[in-house]
Design an enzyme around this catalytic site. Sequence first.
Site, PDB file in Angstrom:
ATOM      1  N   CYS A  22      10.948  19.095  27.151  1.00 19.40           N
ATOM      2  CA  CYS A  22      11.288  20.145  29.151  1.00 19.40           C
ATOM      3  C   CYS A  22      10.312  21.163  29.750  1.00 19.40           C
ATOM      4  O   CYS A  22       9.524  21.392  28.620  1.00 19.40           O
ATOM      5  CB  CYS A  22      12.042  20.292  29.526  1.00 19.40           C
ATOM      6  SG  CYS A  22      13.295  21.841  29.429  1.00 19.40           S
ATOM      7  N   LYS A  81      18.017  35.787  31.297  1.00 17.95           N
ATOM      8  CA  LYS A  81      18.667  36.112  30.127  1.00 17.95           C
ATOM      9  C   LYS A  81      16.822  37.380  29.564  1.00 17.95           C
ATOM     10  O   LYS A  81      16.055  37.135  30.357  1.00 17.95           O
ATOM     11  CB  LYS A  81      17.802  34.978  28.803  1.00 17.95           C
ATOM     12  CG  LYS A  81      16.768  34.270  29.617  1.00 17.95           C
ATOM     13  CD  LYS A  81      16.183  32.741  28.525  1.00 17.95           C
ATOM     14  CE  LYS A  81      15.088  32.317  29.783  1.00 17.95           C
ATOM     15  NZ  LYS A  81      15.539  31.022  28.446  1.00 17.95           N
ATOM     16  N   CYS A 121      10.925  26.002  25.322  1.00 17.86           N
ATOM     17  CA  CYS A 121      11.501  27.526  24.365  1.00 17.86           C
ATOM     18  C   CYS A 121      11.159  27.352  23.001  1.00 17.86           C
ATOM     19  O   CYS A 121      11.473  27.943  22.296  1.00 17.86           O
ATOM     20  CB  CYS A 121      13.473  26.633  23.382  1.00 17.86           C
ATOM     21  SG  CYS A 121      14.527  26.216  25.023  1.00 17.86           S
ATOM     22  N   CYS A 171      11.103  22.145  20.004  1.00 17.70           N
ATOM     23  CA  CYS A 171      12.698  22.192  20.488  1.00 17.70           C
ATOM     24  C   CYS A 171      13.344  21.618  19.841  1.00 17.70           C
ATOM     25  O   CYS A 171      12.337  19.924  19.500  1.00 17.70           O
ATOM     26  CB  CYS A 171      12.357  22.627  22.438  1.00 17.70           C
ATOM     27  SG  CYS A 171      12.579  21.142  22.916  1.00 17.70           S
ATOM     28  N   ARG A 212      19.444  38.957  24.261  1.00 21.12           N
ATOM     29  CA  ARG A 212      19.504  37.596  23.428  1.00 21.12           C
ATOM     30  C   ARG A 212      19.141  38.147  22.054  1.00 21.12           C
ATOM     31  O   ARG A 212      18.480  39.657  21.472  1.00 21.12           O
ATOM     32  CB  ARG A 212      18.940  36.730  23.703  1.00 21.12           C
ATOM     33  CG  ARG A 212      19.447  35.860  25.263  1.00 21.12           C
ATOM     34  CD  ARG A 212      19.151  34.331  25.082  1.00 21.12           C
ATOM     35  NE  ARG A 212      19.897  33.839  26.490  1.00 21.12           N
ATOM     36  CZ  ARG A 212      19.402  32.951  27.080  1.00 21.12           C
ATOM     37  NH1 ARG A 212      18.848  32.303  26.255  1.00 21.12           N
ATOM     38  NH2 ARG A 212      20.359  32.429  28.239  1.00 21.12           N
ATOM     39  N   LYS A 217      15.006  38.941  26.456  1.00 20.59           N
ATOM     40  CA  LYS A 217      14.230  38.858  24.828  1.00 20.59           C
ATOM     41  C   LYS A 217      13.250  39.667  24.420  1.00 20.59           C
ATOM     42  O   LYS A 217      12.170  40.703  25.070  1.00 20.59           O
ATOM     43  CB  LYS A 217      13.626  37.198  24.653  1.00 20.59           C
ATOM     44  CG  LYS A 217      14.416  36.879  25.457  1.00 20.59           C
ATOM     45  CD  LYS A 217      13.763  34.609  25.336  1.00 20.59           C
ATOM     46  CE  LYS A 217      15.080  33.654  25.435  1.00 20.59           C
ATOM     47  NZ  LYS A 217      14.364  32.256  25.374  1.00 20.59           N
TER      48      LYS A 217
END
Length: 1383
Positions: free
Chosen positions: A1287, A1018, A1291, A1242, A941, A1020
């Site tokens: 949650c 993902k 993020c 987030c 990403r 990063k």
Amino acid sequence: MITVAQIAETLSSVADSQVYYINPTLTQTKVASFEYLSSNDAFAFIESSFPTILNINSHDLLTSLPSLSTGVSKDKKFIINVAVSNRDYSIVTAFKDLGFNLLISSNAKESYDFSIVSYLLAKVSNQSVIHFYTPSKESVTPYAQKSIAELYQSFDLKANADELESAFAHLKPLSGKLYSEFELLNPSGWLTSQSSFEQVFVLLGVNSAFTEALQKQSHGIISIKVYRPFKVSKLQTLLSGLKFSILQLVEQSSINLQFQPLFLDLIDVLPTLVGAGKKIITSQLLSVDSSNAAHIVNTLVSNGKIEKPIQNLALGQPFGTSSSASTAAAAEPKVDECYLKILQQIEPNLNILNYLSSNPSPEYSYGKFLYDESQRSELIKLVEARLSSYSGKLNDLLTQWLIKAKESKETFDATELIDQLEKISSGNASPILSLKEYFHLKSTWIVGSDNWAFDTGLTAFHELLKSGNKRLKLLIIDSDASVNRKQGKKNLGLYAMNYGNSYVSSVAIYSSYTQSLTSILEANSFHDGPAIVLAYLPKSENHLDMLKETKIAVDTGYWPLYRYNPTLTNQDDVFKLDSSFIKRELQSFLDRENKLTLLASRSAKLEYNLQSYNKKVERKIHQQSKDAFHALLDNLGGEPLTILYASDGGNATALAKKLGNRATSKGLKAKVLAMDEMSLDDFQLETNVVFITSTSGQGEIPGNGKQFWDGIKSSTLDLATLKISVFGLGDSKYWPRKQDAHYYNKPSKDLFNKLKNLGAGILCDLGLGDDQDADGFNTGYNAWEPKLWESLGVSAENADEPPPITNEDMKLNSNFLRGTIVEGLADKTTGAISASDQQLTKFHGIYMQDDRDIREERKKQGLEPAYSFMVRVRLPGGLSTAAQWLKIDELADSRGNHTFKITTRATFQLHGIVKSDLKETIKGINSAVMDTVAACGDVCRNVMCSAIPQNQHLHNQLVHSSKVISEHLLPSTTAYHEIWLNDLEEVKREGGPKKIKIGGDALVDAEPLYGPTYLPRKYKVVIALPPYNDVDVWAHDVGLIAIVENNEIVGYNVLVGGGMGTTHNNTKTYPRTGSMFGYVAYDKVHLVCEKIMLVQRDFGDRKNRKHARLKYTIDDMGVDVYKGKVEELLGWKFEEARPFRIDSNIDYFGWTKDENGNNHYTCFIENGRIEDTQEKPHKLGLKKIAQYMVKENVGEFRLTGNQHILISKIPDEHLSTIKSMLAEFKLDNLNYSQLRLSSSSCVAFPTCGLAMAEAERYLPVLVSKLEEELEKLGLRNDSVVMRMTGCPNGCARPWLAEVALVGKSYGFYNLMLGGSYIGDRVNKCFKTNVNEEEVLKILVPMFAKWATDRLDGEHFGDFVIRAGYIKPTLEGKYFWDDLPEDI
């Protein structure tokens, strides 16, 4: 070519032309005013109405011919500088009919001068200019920039003056030479007064070896410098002053035609051009160099001397191969092969089934194609049956081939695949290898005659159209010279257009070479059905008669030139007439096709009514068929069973559907619905009903069951005739406090008890699934389901079932991330896309969401959720130009919700994009030289780096590394361009016309790094520069810590295995900080990131996505083993980590100055939301600042991982203006507590589908309440890193914060404590399910204790550990250990 670029840099601003540089190198010094584009259909990204194109090569320009001829250039004036590839000047003649000025320079000095001439022409002409040059290493003494600018500004066209002559004359004082459209060269290589030659050669092309060899023999050479406009009168004047007996027309081209374009340009005037008794010879040059030039010249001269010279000699080696002195060859092309020459030019390895010379019947040709397809189908079956027996690279190749073979429109070079198969000794491969020729997937061309227009041929033509095959192309060469059509001959073009599923074009190569080439290019790239090219080539004994017949056929409308593509969205471009006359029947077709379209286009209401009516009829027919089918099943089926589900995350939905499938296989009449799809009236009429529900919030029923539950819990229905059972999904440790234990599976328990109280019979007892069991909820489910079957009197044994579709299946079957995204975008009946496409669009930077604030209200109104999409930009290094900022601002207003977000990965994020606006949004982002590819999904990403405003040089190095890593690890699929950027026709691009066709020009998609299933999860990468850790370097899969020596980044320490996401109370999931692998040099870092990723690709868990991140792989394998695998791939070992010091992971606000004297302002943007409020008109203010920066050509924006922005690189002379604008729009206010300045969150509600609680909207409110207490304690200016997420996916990286609140359910959070201030230690859960009152009750006393008892310089996260409030998390896998007893 550097000289061309120098002129563009000098004149672009004076001429108000935007320069676009194609395919820049990574090491190339960038010019600030240039825009840099990939060659992947670069013309479709160009917005300027007066663009200058640099560094494009012949191939890329040729593939852009359809776009340029269809309308891209309609409202634009181009200056295109083309580097001619391999000295093949067929690219020049390809553009002869577009109406552009075409200039040809032969050396570096001419290239420099002709670049200036291009601007002069463009200034006084409405026509575009293409300048063809040969790349050269010659040095050129540049003119003074001021002189060039003054030359341009002083140029004006006098009345009735010739544009070219005026431009050449105006340049002469500066260049010292008067150029002309044609140049006569003497033996010394320059203009001559000599007028007598044996032979004169007119050369279209540039070849110094050839001209030098001619000069040695004292022949005249006329070099064509301007090919369009082609001024025959000028050439005639030049020739009339010469004495010669032989005129040779020589084209340097890879295309060998019976009549070369140069000959056709001169055919009408040749007799008067050269006079009586003189020979005219046409020839073609291929690759010529010093080794074969003399031999080729001797051949040409000798051919000229014989009584009847051979026409159309082709001399030299094929382009791209080495030459030798003995390679001159003569080959006269066959008349009927000219179209095949074009086919072979655009794609050398086409699969041509037959040739016109053999002229097999249409039935034979199509039958041969069908036979090949049947053999390929057999091969597909064999590969599918044996695929599991192969592994490794061979399995990957076979899988890739299968996907493309089934799609039937992709091409595939199977050379490597066949080599791999042939290495296998096992007999298992023998049946497959017997069909190995069918592994190659190519566009298949059938070349036929007009026999396809009669009787059985027409039947074959009909079957061909009916097949819809996406790889099949048909070239029909019509040789009927009679203008009166043969009796019974069908108009195949009209027939195919009426069929409506095919590309159709009608061409005549000796009428328009450019149109023919364009049509064949378009046909070959058409992948939505068959492609038909109808080509005119009349037979004649006399070659000149062939040309006359062609002219008559086109001019009378017997053979109109046109192109038809039914897939284009802009109706104006579906049918393009390229000649002046058409027959009446074709006109009738166009009238019929256009009438309703035109009416609808003038009335949006009519268009909507037509669509709505069609959908209504469709639904009615579909429902009637469905009802009839179900009636049949009712007569045949067994006991009825209705399965109702309520689900938030999808587990209950999937379980209900699985149960329904099993019920049907057992002979039951099963139907599966969401609870809210069942009315209470209908519910009473059911016989057997099973409920499956998960648990949401504080023991609440999920959203798609809430309406049903609200009705049933207050009802007094008599359910005595109904039998029920309930299965619930929950987590017994989700609420660990004893007082909260009753929330476990509360919805299923409440529902079961209520239904019993209403008198319902029980099929079987309540079943409960617990996420804490070894097999999760399946442990309880597998015990409950057999009891259900027993009660219904059917076997509890289940037949073999296909495994559930996973993300890995979706990726594998997506055709390299295409899926059914295009079809989903076209579906106007819903604002959503399919579940699998929701996963695939993440790879394109897109998430589907809905407005959860109004979800329940819309449900009550019978409406689907208010679906919209989040679009995330890939912005390596977090660097944005002012123009890019303005584009995002514009899209937020025109397509989004009038705000945008600075994310925790230092990029832009747009929200509220409805489905119909998605494509335009993606196009808009790309038009500003940004994209969204790989901003999400199971790939590498966005790569972010530290913002460090105080050192420009080091920041440049960080951004460079970010971009190199990002581009190196970018997916290779062309799906992104095909889906989002393939058709810009309907978009009015700023400063220019509509666009068509972009991207997707690769013949075969492949993912050399990722493979067809990409990564397990993902990946990063971030880069920090000590002592700053504003990127949270320990939190990511790869964290790079820059090592600086003498103000130069020499390399990076490499951290591996960080990751934030967890699942509440699932002890198998945990956050983790990265482990140190060691040090690598600056220029090797992208390779290290690649190899780390490849180990994760090959060893990561692809069965359990909750265990698929690299952090779990490295713990499963062990750090040393993982590191060893990486070093094995690298071929060398990591060095010992270099010393470094990190002080914090926050941003530092206000003004600072860098070593160059430029100023930078770090601006506080709370939680990254760029919006306008009455108190803070930040969005408008930043827009005004960006506009000022564009106008003054100063500054840039930097985005930080803490969701703030820097207004950067502001010179002192602009400082006061920027400061006043910051003040005007309340952007200079830094009078906040350090807690607020160090906080982040987030997005959460209302758009994030995963949010369990508020975050962005609530954190500022909570901080305000904490600030009041901190003020009292004297802690206002003490920094505490505080983060909030809706949650546990993390993020905003809450697991590293000193204080964090992680959403558990609406209004309730888990309180985390003990992260480190520098971001290198994971925190731990102190208390679960706390609300605001409890948060304040816990934190305020702790802050008070910290204020009085802390050590000197001790941060809050360290204090709570030393004071004994919380135990430290020494490793991620110990995150769940040592939790407080009263948690």
